[in-house]
Motif scaffolding. Structure first.
Motif, mmCIF file in Angstrom:
data_model
loop_
_atom_site.group_PDB
_atom_site.id
_atom_site.type_symbol
_atom_site.label_atom_id
_atom_site.label_comp_id
_atom_site.label_asym_id
_atom_site.label_seq_id
_atom_site.Cartn_x
_atom_site.Cartn_y
_atom_site.Cartn_z
ATOM 1 N N UNK A 1 9.481 73.406 14.962
ATOM 2 C CA UNK A 1 9.902 73.564 13.562
ATOM 3 C C UNK A 1 11.111 74.488 13.462
ATOM 4 N N UNK A 2 11.120 75.561 14.255
ATOM 5 C CA UNK A 2 12.261 76.480 14.250
ATOM 6 C C UNK A 2 13.528 75.748 14.687
ATOM 7 N N UNK A 3 13.409 74.956 15.742
ATOM 8 C CA UNK A 3 14.569 74.208 16.226
ATOM 9 C C UNK A 3 15.068 73.194 15.224
ATOM 10 N N UNK A 4 14.135 72.502 14.551
ATOM 11 C CA UNK A 4 14.547 71.535 13.536
ATOM 12 C C UNK A 4 15.187 72.239 12.332
ATOM 13 N N UNK A 5 14.626 73.386 11.933
ATOM 14 C CA UNK A 5 15.196 74.130 10.812
ATOM 15 C C UNK A 5 16.607 74.604 11.142
ATOM 16 N N UNK A 6 16.843 74.954 12.409
ATOM 17 C CA UNK A 6 18.170 75.431 12.801
ATOM 18 C C UNK A 6 19.243 74.374 12.586
ATOM 19 N N UNK B 1 10.575 65.660 22.029
ATOM 20 C CA UNK B 1 10.374 64.861 20.814
ATOM 21 C C UNK B 1 10.949 65.586 19.613
ATOM 22 N N UNK B 2 10.748 66.896 19.546
ATOM 23 C CA UNK B 2 11.314 67.649 18.436
ATOM 24 C C UNK B 2 12.825 67.695 18.486
ATOM 25 N N UNK B 3 13.370 67.926 19.671
ATOM 26 C CA UNK B 3 14.815 68.029 19.847
ATOM 27 C C UNK B 3 15.508 66.732 19.465
ATOM 28 N N UNK B 4 14.859 65.581 19.764
ATOM 29 C CA UNK B 4 15.474 64.278 19.529
ATOM 30 C C UNK B 4 14.932 63.584 18.284
ATOM 31 N N UNK B 5 14.218 64.325 17.447
ATOM 32 C CA UNK B 5 13.729 63.824 16.159
ATOM 33 C C UNK B 5 12.891 62.558 16.328
ATOM 34 N N UNK B 6 11.923 62.640 17.224
ATOM 35 C CA UNK B 6 11.028 61.513 17.489
ATOM 36 C C UNK B 6 9.637 61.873 16.969
ATOM 37 N N UNK B 7 9.369 61.527 15.723
ATOM 38 C CA UNK B 7 8.136 61.959 15.070
ATOM 39 C C UNK B 7 6.895 61.334 15.700
ATOM 40 N N UNK B 8 6.937 60.017 15.956
ATOM 41 C CA UNK B 8 5.774 59.338 16.518
ATOM 42 C C UNK B 8 5.334 59.927 17.847
ATOM 43 N N UNK B 9 6.242 60.033 18.829
ATOM 44 C CA UNK B 9 5.860 60.660 20.096
ATOM 45 C C UNK B 9 5.356 62.091 19.925
ATOM 46 N N UNK B 10 5.947 62.855 19.001
ATOM 47 C CA UNK B 10 5.485 64.229 18.776
ATOM 48 C C UNK B 10 4.031 64.238 18.319
ATOM 49 N N UNK B 11 3.682 63.323 17.432
ATOM 50 C CA UNK B 11 2.296 63.245 16.946
ATOM 51 C C UNK B 11 1.339 62.882 18.075
ATOM 52 N N UNK C 1 8.663 68.284 12.848
ATOM 53 C CA UNK C 1 9.843 67.461 13.102
ATOM 54 C C UNK C 1 10.550 67.089 11.807
ATOM 55 N N UNK C 2 9.779 66.701 10.794
ATOM 56 C CA UNK C 2 10.372 66.116 9.581
ATOM 57 C C UNK C 2 10.541 67.100 8.430
ATOM 58 N N UNK C 3 9.616 68.062 8.308
ATOM 59 C CA UNK C 3 9.675 69.033 7.203
ATOM 60 C C UNK C 3 9.471 70.429 7.787
ATOM 61 N N UNK C 4 10.433 70.917 8.563
ATOM 62 C CA UNK C 4 10.215 72.165 9.304
ATOM 63 C C UNK C 4 9.909 73.369 8.434
ATOM 64 N N UNK C 5 10.482 73.417 7.235
ATOM 65 C CA UNK C 5 10.207 74.563 6.369
ATOM 66 C C UNK C 5 8.724 74.654 6.040
ATOM 67 N N UNK C 6 8.093 73.516 5.778
ATOM 68 C CA UNK C 6 6.664 73.487 5.480
ATOM 69 C C UNK C 6 5.860 73.890 6.706
ATOM 70 N N UNK C 7 6.247 73.394 7.873
ATOM 71 C CA UNK C 7 5.526 73.737 9.101
ATOM 72 C C UNK C 7 5.617 75.229 9.386
#
Length: 665
Positions: free
Chosen positions: A261-266, A210-220, A237-243
């Motif tokens: 969050x690390x993967x999304x920030x990358x 879910x994180x890799x494919x930017x799927x916020x709903x399934x991640x939640x 997923x959406x605001x990785x810096x905050x996470x």
């Protein structure tokens, strides 16, 4: 006057040093052909047919807008319409949620064997799944022909799970794309967890996907199943810096959310992602660290960052997703690390490993060593008979060039009469005549199921006779023992394409190869982002090219004129080719993704690279497939036009750093 001006402009334009080429809007990278017109339908018409067609189109729109009352009123005005199955479908579809089982079953019985009945069964199965009506679901699911709906498949697994079956293995194979899960697959995951068929590791894998494919709903939803915060998962997923700023947490699930969050920030900042991972490495297990580096390496790979190779070397022990495995292989190819290529492909799931792409590269990795060459031959042979990019490359590895197979016998009058009477094909023609390409294509493809090779060739010829060239190509491509390459690789409008290509000194085979990929020869094809015509020219590109070649009276509507479209498209091909120092690979990528992106990908090279490896590592999935197809098409067209065997390897050549071949700055 216009014709003369266009030909003159095409013949005298000199744009070899053009570098300020227009960039497409990012949405223009995805160019689905929508509702393009073809020849008029051959169904018999009545004096009221045009008026009825207008009402039908209004009915279709009313259903799309979920206006039940308007749909019912419009359907009542079509008691004797030529395609009653669709009228009744649109009458029932808006109220399917409340319809009784006998009413739906009566519809299915009335139109049994038709494409629209299978569409209705698909819709009803979704509704039955939502309701948990497994008795009706289990009766109807085996009758569903296409079985191409992921959510229906998830409901089918839910039904089996409700009966006590163990479906975990089937679920793992199915649940690979969280953005498309919907209620059916989301519910399946929850039920698998509740039944202890999905372990914590299964849920953590789903969270990573879910994180890799930017799927916020399934991640939640998965975070909740893991006993973690759905808010933290959404932030990852959406605001990785905050996470990341909130810290890593203590539980395994919280660690995974942090790694997401690390993967999304990358994706936006590789340095920040690496700092965050390094900072918390002491609190992570070795496997978690490897997973973190896999997320970073994936982001680095999609940027073709120079450090991607070293990042992948830090992922030992990580359970890679399919995307990660494919990109690790691509980066290994770019670095000539055939040992890593082989190991990564051999670790892929069997279905992925069996794809032509990875069969070819696995064979290449084996052939890179003296003792592996014989082991490579069966892999090359497995795909060499397929007329595709990697099939053609495999042929050349076996010492064969690409040639045109002997033509099959032309369909007889009796064979053509048989297919022309096919009711599904006739419905397709009706829809094509109404500019309803989606419905027409569905009916056409439905008709092809179970056809013999001779019937497929006859259907393709029937499509040619009705000027539906995209269906001709698609249908003819399905044959495996009898071939007609005049159907598969047609060259319409040669009276316009040939002189235009000749005046620009363009390879006509490449021009046709690109047209085949862009529009499948649908003359007035329109994409959702505004690309028009045979060569799918964007408005901004058309305006730019028109100015360059002196077409001063150009207006947007002229893109739909066949001659203008070919002139502008071919001139743009000439511009991007000059900008790419004559490389058809780079120019093709530029035509699709924009010259700036093509230049950026080329700028990552510090030495010449094999063309096939460069193509395979193009970061955009759509552009990667586009370039493969255009170059494969062009090779086939060259074989047709020149009547001699061709080399795809020679056509794609070697991609050099800018200026390396021509001494340019």
């Amino acid at each position: 006057m216009l014709v003369g001006a266009l030909v003159a402009a095409a013949s005298c334009t000199a744009l070899a040093q053009t570098t300020d080429l227009p960039e497409p809007d990012s949405a223009a990278l995805y160019r689905p052909v929508q509702d393009a017109a073809t020849a008029p339908a051959v169904l018999p018409s009545s004096p009221n047919s045009n008026a009825d067609d207008d009402v039908f189109l209004q009915l279709r729109d009313a259903v799309r807008q979920n206006d039940t009352n308007k749909a019912a009123a419009l359907a009542a005005r079509l008691p004797n319409y030529a395609i009653p199955g669709y009228v009744d479908y649109y009458r029932l579809k808006p109220r399917l949620k409340d319809a009784s089982a006998p009413e739906v079953m009566a519809y299915l019985a009335r139109y049994q064997g038709m494409a629209i009945a299978d569409r209705m069964r698909n819709d009803w199965l979704l509704e039955l799944g939502r309701q948990g009506d497994w008795a009706n679901f289990d009766r109807e699911f085996p009758l569903f022909v296409l079985k191409d709906d992921t959510q229906v498949k998830c409901y089918a697994l839910q039904s089996r799970l409700a009966k006590g079956e163990n479906v975990a293995a089937d679920a793992r194979a199915l649940l690979l794309s969280p953005p498309g899960y919907g209620d059916g697959c989301g519910g399946l995951i929850a039920q698998l967890a509740q039944a202890n068929q999905f372990s914590q590791n299964d849920l953590l894998t789903q969270l990573r996907l879910a994180g890799e494919q930017h799927a916020t709903g399934p991640a939640k939803r998965i975070a909740v199943l893991l006993g973690a915060s759905d808010t933290r998962a959404a932030q990852a997923v959406d605001v990785p810096a905050l996470a990341m700023a909130r810290g890593i947490g203590d539980s395994r699930a919280e660690h995974e959310i942090y790694l997401v969050a690390v993967g999304r920030m990358a994706r936006t900042s590789l340095p920040l992602a690496k700092v965050a991972l390094d900072k918390n490495t002491p609190r992570l297990t070795p496997d978690e660290v490897a997973l973190g580096w896999a997320s970073i390496a994936l982001a680095a790979s999609m940027k073709l960052a120079p450090e991607a190779y070293d990042d992948w070397r830090r992922t030992t022990g990580a359970a890679l997703s399919n995307d990660q495995a494919m990109w690790k292989t691509r980066i290994a190819l770019r670095h000539g690390d055939w040992k890593m290529v082989r190991a990564t492909i051999e670790a892929m799931p069997p279905i992925l490993r069996a794809e032509n792409t990875w069969t070819y590269w696995l064979a290449r990795s084996l052939a890179s060593t003296a003792d592996g060459r014989e082991a490579a031959r069966p892999l090359f042979s497995r795909i060499a008979e397929q007329n595709s990019f990697y099939g053609q490359l495999a042929m050349e590895e076996l010492g064969q060039l690409i040639s045109i197979p002997p033509a099959a016998m032309t369909p007889s009058a009796a064979e053509l009469a048989q297919v022309s009477a096919n009711p599904d094909l006739r419905r397709a023609l009706k829809f094509f005549g109404m500019r309803l390409r989606f419905e027409g294509t569905r009916e056409w493809n439905w008709a092809l199921r179970g056809m013999s090779e001779r019937q497929l060739l006859a259907s393709a010829e029937f499509a040619r006779q009705n000027n539906i060239l995209d269906r001709m190509v698609n249908t003819s491509e399905r044959t495996r023992t009898e071939f007609d390459y005049s159907q598969r690789f047609p060259a319409p409008h040669n009276d316009l394409v040939h002189p235009t290509a000749q005046s620009l000194n363009l390879d006509k085979a490449w021009v046709y190869g690109l047209i085949r990929q862009e529009s499948r020869f649908i003359v007035d094809a329109q994409s959702g982002v505004g690309a028009s015509g045979l060569m799918q020219v964007m408005p901004a590109t058309g305006k730019f090219v028109a100015a360059k070649i002196g077409l001063t009276d150009f207006v947007h509507g002229m893109l739909n004129d066949l001659r203008t479209n070919i002139t502008l498209g071919a001139n743009y091909m000439n511009m991007v080719l000059a900008n790419a120092d004559g490389s058809q690979v780079l120019a093709t990528a530029a035509y699709n993704a924009g010259p700036g992106r093509s230049r950026t990908w080329r700028a990552t090279l510090d030495q010449p690279m094999e063309g096939a490896i460069f193509i395979e590592s193009i970061p955009f999935t759509e552009t990667r497939g586009y370039v493969r197809n255009v170059m494969s098409n062009a090779t086939n067209y060259a074989a047709l036009f020149e009547k001699k065997p061709q080399s795809l390897k020679a056509r794609i050549g070697t991609i050099t750093p800018r200026g390396a071949a021509a001494g340019l700055p």
